[in-house]
Design a protein around this motif. Sequence first.
Motif, short mmCIF file in Angstrom:
data_model
loop_
_atom_site.label_atom_id
_atom_site.label_comp_id
_atom_site.label_asym_id
_atom_site.label_seq_id
_atom_site.Cartn_x
_atom_site.Cartn_y
_atom_site.Cartn_z
N VAL A 1 2.38 4.92 0.63
CA VAL A 1 2.39 6.02 1.59
C VAL A 1 3.31 7.10 1.04
N TYR B 1 5.29 -1.21 3.38
CA TYR B 1 4.56 -0.33 2.47
C TYR B 1 5.45 0.05 1.29
N GLN C 1 -5.64 5.04 -4.63
CA GLN C 1 -5.85 5.36 -3.21
C GLN C 1 -4.49 5.40 -2.53
N LEU D 1 -2.09 3.50 10.57
CA LEU D 1 -2.43 3.08 9.21
C LEU D 1 -3.12 1.73 9.17
N ASP E 1 -2.15 6.86 1.18
CA ASP E 1 -2.02 7.52 2.48
C ASP E 1 -1.01 8.65 2.29
N CYS F 1 1.30 11.80 4.18
CA CYS F 1 1.86 12.25 5.45
C CYS F 1 2.73 13.48 5.20
N ARG G 1 0.85 -1.20 0.00
CA ARG G 1 0.00 0.00 0.00
C ARG G 1 0.88 1.25 0.00
N ILE H 1 -7.75 9.67 -1.04
CA ILE H 1 -6.94 9.66 0.18
C ILE H 1 -7.58 8.67 1.15
N ARG H 2 -6.84 7.66 1.56
CA ARG H 2 -7.36 6.69 2.52
C ARG H 2 -7.22 7.22 3.94
N LYS H 3 -6.01 7.65 4.30
CA LYS H 3 -5.74 8.25 5.60
C LYS H 3 -4.70 9.34 5.41
N ALA H 4 -4.61 10.24 6.39
CA ALA H 4 -3.65 11.34 6.31
C ALA H 4 -2.95 11.52 7.64
N CYS H 5 -1.75 12.02 7.57
CA CYS H 5 -0.91 12.26 8.75
C CYS H 5 -0.33 13.67 8.64
#
Length: 332
Positions: free
Chosen positions: A77, A101, A141, A330, A143, A145, A75, A166-170
């Motif tokens: 990042v 990742y 998709q 994540l 992530d 950061c 995945r 965007i799946r997740k963000a930091c």
Amino acid sequence: MRTTILGVVCALALGLATAQAHAEPALQVLGSNFIFPNRIKGLPAKLSEFTDLQINRFVTNDGVGLSYWEAGQGRPVIFIPGWSANGAEYVNVMYLLSPHYRVIVLDPRNQGFSERVPYGSRIERFSMDLKELVDHLGLQQVDLCGWSMGASVIWGYIDLFGTQGIRKACFADEPISIYSHDDWSEQERLEAGGTTTSAERMVAGMTRGEPLNSLVTDLKPWARFQLKDSPAFLNSEAFAEAFIKNDPEAIGRVLFDHVTNDWRDVIRHRIDVPVAIFSGEESNNLPSQRWAAAVIPNATLYSYSSAEQGDHFLMFKNPIKFTDDLRGFLER
């Protein structure tokens, strides 16, 4: 933000870049191995131990050659460095995350190995560069950061393109608005993270060495940087200094725009994906990070103690804890 002018490299001529992707092993691009000054369990002792690290490039729609560092599979990042920073500084973070990742670090325009150009020095253009990197890599998709100004680049990306894809963000220790409006209450200033009422003096101090004081900008990052109290941080800084040279004029072009942006509306209204926010008790940005965590739905604040290197450089000073925490977020 960064506080040093980094060492020199001549190995990459991105002004001659073509529109085609160009991928090479880092050792080949850099032209030599690198021995890290401190031996640390779990981190590389020399660059050649990081066997799959590559330095790649692509060309933006306004003709700028941008480099990105890449390692690992799985995945994706993507990391966006702060002002004047670069992928070399992420060598420990990439090494720790790449077994799990596909880790990518973008060198923003005018930074790292990316091309120096006299145009496009606005956060919104940096955000467009990020979008073009995602498209160039064919990612559906991802992530994201961002550290320091890199978080602002993500906020600009969300403002322009939304969170689709965007799946997740930091976000790591970036004030919501560095410029402090003179009609703000002290509570508003703390929530926004405002540290200056003179963007011009702040820029002059950070790019031309003119005098700075705590009324012009937050001096704590300078003090924390100079502690030299983290062997892992000394390793990544030494690596960056050995191979990369920043042009103060080039990196300075974006700084005024960066300082004067106010992202409170994006933070409050536009973010609808899970978010991790990193800061700590040795950062004066912590109140603004608490505010962001309170107003973003499904946000988690990671506040590091002084003993955990909880300052502006926490991900580089304490990369093992940071990557463990990031992986936990994540994978949640």
